[in-house]
Scaffold this motif. Structure first.
Motif, short mmCIF file in Angstrom:
data_model
loop_
_atom_site.label_atom_id
_atom_site.label_comp_id
_atom_site.label_asym_id
_atom_site.label_seq_id
_atom_site.Cartn_x
_atom_site.Cartn_y
_atom_site.Cartn_z
N LEU A 93 -5.16 9.17 3.45
CA LEU A 93 -6.28 10.00 2.99
C LEU A 93 -6.15 10.39 1.52
O LEU A 93 -7.14 10.36 0.78
CB LEU A 93 -6.40 11.25 3.86
N VAL A 94 -4.95 10.73 1.10
CA VAL A 94 -4.73 11.06 -0.32
C VAL A 94 -4.99 9.83 -1.19
O VAL A 94 -5.68 9.91 -2.21
CB VAL A 94 -3.32 11.63 -0.56
N ALA A 95 -4.48 8.67 -0.77
CA ALA A 95 -4.71 7.44 -1.54
C ALA A 95 -6.20 7.09 -1.56
O ALA A 95 -6.74 6.68 -2.60
CB ALA A 95 -3.89 6.29 -0.95
N ALA A 96 -6.89 7.26 -0.44
CA ALA A 96 -8.33 6.98 -0.38
C ALA A 96 -9.10 7.93 -1.28
O ALA A 96 -10.04 7.52 -1.98
CB ALA A 96 -8.83 7.07 1.06
N GLY A 97 -8.73 9.20 -1.28
CA GLY A 97 -9.39 10.17 -2.15
C GLY A 97 -9.16 9.86 -3.62
O GLY A 97 -10.08 9.97 -4.44
N THR A 98 -7.94 9.44 -3.94
CA THR A 98 -7.61 9.09 -5.32
C THR A 98 -8.37 7.83 -5.74
O THR A 98 -8.88 7.75 -6.86
CB THR A 98 -6.09 8.88 -5.45
N LEU A 99 -8.45 6.87 -4.84
CA LEU A 99 -9.21 5.65 -5.12
C LEU A 99 -10.69 5.98 -5.31
O LEU A 99 -11.34 5.46 -6.22
CB LEU A 99 -9.01 4.63 -4.00
N LEU A 157 -3.80 0.74 -17.30
CA LEU A 157 -3.36 0.80 -15.90
C LEU A 157 -4.50 0.96 -14.89
O LEU A 157 -4.25 1.26 -13.73
CB LEU A 157 -2.33 1.93 -15.71
N TRP A 158 -5.76 0.73 -15.31
CA TRP A 158 -6.88 0.89 -14.37
C TRP A 158 -6.73 -0.06 -13.20
O TRP A 158 -6.80 0.36 -12.05
CB TRP A 158 -8.23 0.66 -15.06
N TRP A 159 -6.55 -1.35 -13.47
CA TRP A 159 -6.48 -2.34 -12.39
C TRP A 159 -5.23 -2.16 -11.54
O TRP A 159 -5.28 -2.32 -10.32
CB TRP A 159 -6.58 -3.77 -12.94
N GLU A 160 -4.12 -1.83 -12.16
CA GLU A 160 -2.89 -1.58 -11.40
C GLU A 160 -3.10 -0.42 -10.43
O GLU A 160 -2.72 -0.48 -9.26
CB GLU A 160 -1.72 -1.27 -12.34
N THR A 161 -3.75 0.64 -10.94
CA THR A 161 -4.02 1.80 -10.11
C THR A 161 -4.94 1.43 -8.95
O THR A 161 -4.71 1.81 -7.81
CB THR A 161 -4.65 2.93 -10.95
N PHE A 162 -5.98 0.67 -9.25
CA PHE A 162 -6.92 0.25 -8.21
C PHE A 162 -6.21 -0.49 -7.08
O PHE A 162 -6.37 -0.15 -5.91
CB PHE A 162 -8.02 -0.63 -8.82
N TRP A 163 -5.41 -1.49 -7.43
CA TRP A 163 -4.76 -2.31 -6.40
C TRP A 163 -3.68 -1.53 -5.65
O TRP A 163 -3.52 -1.70 -4.44
CB TRP A 163 -4.21 -3.60 -6.99
N ILE A 164 -2.95 -0.68 -6.34
CA ILE A 164 -1.92 0.12 -5.66
C ILE A 164 -2.55 1.09 -4.68
O ILE A 164 -2.10 1.23 -3.53
CB ILE A 164 -1.02 0.84 -6.69
N GLU A 165 -3.62 1.76 -5.10
CA GLU A 165 -4.27 2.72 -4.21
C GLU A 165 -4.97 2.03 -3.04
O GLU A 165 -4.90 2.50 -1.91
CB GLU A 165 -5.25 3.59 -5.01
#
Length: 137
Positions: A82-88, A110-118
């Motif tokens: 849920l935290v990852a989904a909210g952050t995404l 780091l936009w794309w890195e953040t997107f894929w990690i989340e």
């Protein structure tokens, strides 16, 4: 070993693999937000404190995921998802319509890195939440 016992024996290994992957993804999410916070996002109203909080939460949830007893694991995994989904969702909102007056771009560091990690964290932790539920015998 019969075919009926093979899935039962592989479940702990799968659960630990998902725990480890989920913890790494949550810690990576936390690191990315702390790095971006230190890089200048800290000066943005609302977004700065949110990045700091997300960074701390990412590491805290990673530890919780690894330390949670088996009976609480589905809840810890669901919380992380849920935290990852909210952050995404916040990332996507800030990139499309803006969030708290801040508009992000996919060209940001780091936009794309953040997107894929989340996105990966949502999937891995969602699967872990389902797989780790106790099944009646």
């Amino acid at each position: 070993m019969t075919a009926a016992t093979a899935p039962a024996r592989s479940r702990p290994a799968l659960t630990w693999a998902l725990r480890a992957a989920g913890a790494v993804l949550l810690a990576a999410m936390g690191w990315l937000h702390l790095d971006l916070w230190a890089d200048g996002y800290r000066t943005i109203d609302v977004i700065g404190p949110a990045f700091l909080l997300n960074g701390i939460a990412g590491f805290g949830l990673a530890v919780l995921l690894l330390a949670a007893p088996r009976r609480l694991l589905p809840w810890a995994a669901a919380l992380g998802a849920l935290v990852a989904a909210g952050t995404l969702a916040a990332l996507l909102l800030s990139t499309t319509v803006g969030l708290f007056g801040f508009v992000e771009t996919t060209a940001a560091p780091l936009w794309w890195e953040t997107f894929w990690i989340e996105a990966g964290a949502v999937v891995v932790l969602g699967v872990l939440a389902v797989v780790s539920r106790r099944r009646p015998a």
